[in-house]
Write a protein that holds these residues in place. Sequence first.
Motif, PDB file in Angstrom:
ATOM      1  N   LEU A  98      22.671  33.085  38.773  1.00 32.07           N
ATOM      2  CA  LEU A  98      23.507  33.655  37.993  1.00 32.07           C
ATOM      3  C   LEU A  98      24.195  34.588  38.929  1.00 32.07           C
ATOM      4  N   VAL A  99      25.732  34.230  39.021  1.00 28.43           N
ATOM      5  CA  VAL A  99      26.681  35.025  39.818  1.00 28.43           C
ATOM      6  C   VAL A  99      27.526  35.710  39.043  1.00 28.43           C
ATOM      7  N   THR A 100      27.473  37.301  39.448  1.00 26.32           N
ATOM      8  CA  THR A 100      28.231  38.003  38.479  1.00 26.32           C
ATOM      9  C   THR A 100      29.232  38.451  38.998  1.00 26.32           C
ATOM     10  N   PHE A 101      30.500  38.292  38.173  1.00 25.91           N
ATOM     11  CA  PHE A 101      31.800  38.668  38.773  1.00 25.91           C
ATOM     12  C   PHE A 101      32.207  40.041  38.062  1.00 25.91           C
ATOM     13  N   ASP A 102      32.782  41.081  38.572  1.00 25.15           N
ATOM     14  CA  ASP A 102      33.550  42.176  37.910  1.00 25.15           C
ATOM     15  C   ASP A 102      34.878  42.318  38.479  1.00 25.15           C
ATOM     16  N   TYR A 103      35.883  42.241  37.397  1.00 23.42           N
ATOM     17  CA  TYR A 103      37.146  41.987  37.916  1.00 23.42           C
ATOM     18  C   TYR A 103      37.774  43.507  37.521  1.00 23.42           C
ATOM     19  N   SER A 104      37.099  44.433  36.960  1.00 26.41           N
ATOM     20  CA  SER A 104      37.568  45.741  36.715  1.00 26.41           C
ATOM     21  C   SER A 104      39.104  45.721  36.630  1.00 26.41           C
ATOM     22  N   ASN A 105      39.648  45.065  35.629  1.00 23.54           N
ATOM     23  CA  ASN A 105      40.889  45.294  35.117  1.00 23.54           C
ATOM     24  C   ASN A 105      42.124  44.898  36.470  1.00 23.54           C
ATOM     25  N   ASP A 106      41.677  44.281  37.326  1.00 23.60           N
ATOM     26  CA  ASP A 106      42.362  43.814  38.705  1.00 23.60           C
ATOM     27  C   ASP A 106      42.785  42.314  38.197  1.00 23.60           C
ATOM     28  N   LYS A 107      44.011  42.300  37.854  1.00 29.50           N
ATOM     29  CA  LYS A 107      44.457  40.706  37.466  1.00 29.50           C
ATOM     30  C   LYS A 107      44.557  39.736  38.752  1.00 29.50           C
ATOM     31  N   GLN A 108      44.648  40.402  39.817  1.00 29.89           N
ATOM     32  CA  GLN A 108      44.817  39.477  40.988  1.00 29.89           C
ATOM     33  C   GLN A 108      43.327  38.928  41.261  1.00 29.89           C
ATOM     34  N   LEU A 109      42.634  39.850  41.139  1.00 27.13           N
ATOM     35  CA  LEU A 109      41.056  39.557  41.594  1.00 27.13           C
ATOM     36  C   LEU A 109      40.620  38.542  40.273  1.00 27.13           C
ATOM     37  N   ALA A 110      41.064  38.956  38.992  1.00 26.42           N
ATOM     38  CA  ALA A 110      40.725  37.771  38.021  1.00 26.42           C
ATOM     39  C   ALA A 110      41.045  36.493  38.225  1.00 26.42           C
ATOM     40  N   LYS A 111      42.275  36.379  38.880  1.00 29.17           N
ATOM     41  CA  LYS A 111      42.561  34.881  39.154  1.00 29.17           C
ATOM     42  C   LYS A 111      42.098  34.329  40.271  1.00 29.17           C
ATOM     43  N   GLN A 112      41.478  34.948  41.194  1.00 30.06           N
ATOM     44  CA  GLN A 112      40.501  34.519  42.292  1.00 30.06           C
ATOM     45  C   GLN A 112      39.479  33.962  41.830  1.00 30.06           C
ATOM     46  N   ILE A 113      38.687  34.909  40.898  1.00 29.42           N
ATOM     47  CA  ILE A 113      37.562  34.415  40.247  1.00 29.42           C
ATOM     48  C   ILE A 113      37.621  33.171  39.566  1.00 29.42           C
ATOM     49  N   GLN A 114      38.867  33.200  38.701  1.00 33.76           N
ATOM     50  CA  GLN A 114      39.006  31.807  37.917  1.00 33.76           C
ATOM     51  C   GLN A 114      39.142  30.702  38.754  1.00 33.76           C
ATOM     52  N   ALA A 115      39.791  31.000  39.882  1.00 34.68           N
ATOM     53  CA  ALA A 115      39.921  29.780  40.822  1.00 34.68           C
ATOM     54  C   ALA A 115      38.391  29.230  41.696  1.00 34.68           C
TER      55      ALA A 115
END
Length: 337
Positions: A98-115
């Motif tokens: 299980l890999v946990t990603f926390d983007y904390s309202n950072d839209k740019q980070l959310a895009k990187q996590i999605q990629a």
Amino acid sequence: MSIKKRITMRDIASAAGVSQPTVSLVLNGSQSIKLADATKKKVLDAAEKLGYEHKRAVHAKGRPKKIALVINGLNHYDPFIEAVNAAREAAWQQDRVLVTFDYSNDKQLAKQIQAEIAQGEYDGLIYASSMTRALSPNIKVDAPTVFLNCYSKDDASQPAVLPADKLGAYKVTEHLLDQGYQRIGVICGEKWMEASTDRLNGYRQALINHDIIPDDTLVREGNWSLKEAHQQTLALLDMPNPPQAIFIGSDYMAIGCYQAIAERGLSIPDDIALVSYDNQQVASEFSPGLTSVELPYADMGRQSVEALLELVNKQSLMSPTLKVEGDVIIRASSVKQ
């Protein structure tokens, strides 16, 4: 669909009178920290008495598959961390990391996590929230997806694992009624939150089912605040006809409630009974111990992994929404002497 809870390490910790990390060390056979034999025996005896089963997975050789868990903001003091830890353990039991990603309202980070997730190394995605609510995910991938402690605002068919808060509140209010208390006050969290409204509705339904008309003057908003809970408890106690018992929205708020009752020179439960929600470690450490509804985060974390893997294996779920039920842990604060 309601799911009964399993025995967790927190249950064992409460029964053995030790911390949850200590239970984890004992059950996992850790050699990194030396524990007294008496402590180990207490933990193992409690685990056996409760019927806890700790299964060790046999892992395949080679690179394990992955599951992504995405959350928008989480700290290590948030009780929801139990859901994440349980999901990680359940995934590893199924030979997944299980890999946990926390983007904390950072839209740019959310895009990187999605990629990152879209690269194809992940079996699926668990979209999690520490607050029960409807969400439109910022991260969307073409992979099986399960919502944990939240649900899709856009697609009701998306599987979701949620706490049965209304049922929990109903059961703990019914416990007070069974003890003979009929005038029951409630101090809830912020009323716009689903956890607050569900628990308030469960409380009201229990009263109605016992032929008691809910009295709105007994309902106070505590905003999940210790200070506000303290003030609202004093306000309830100072009523011309004060409640015989109080249902508090969280164990944390109960601290303020205990303080207010002590200030008035009253005794729990002789003068007023108390029940609460969450069943955090502090509930067993109050004097007298606090009756509280288990918030089943650990079970929810496991259920989210199991539901996701059913989708991965192209198995149909019994229900798109799984409501996980927490037990009422009865302690001295609500039991008539």
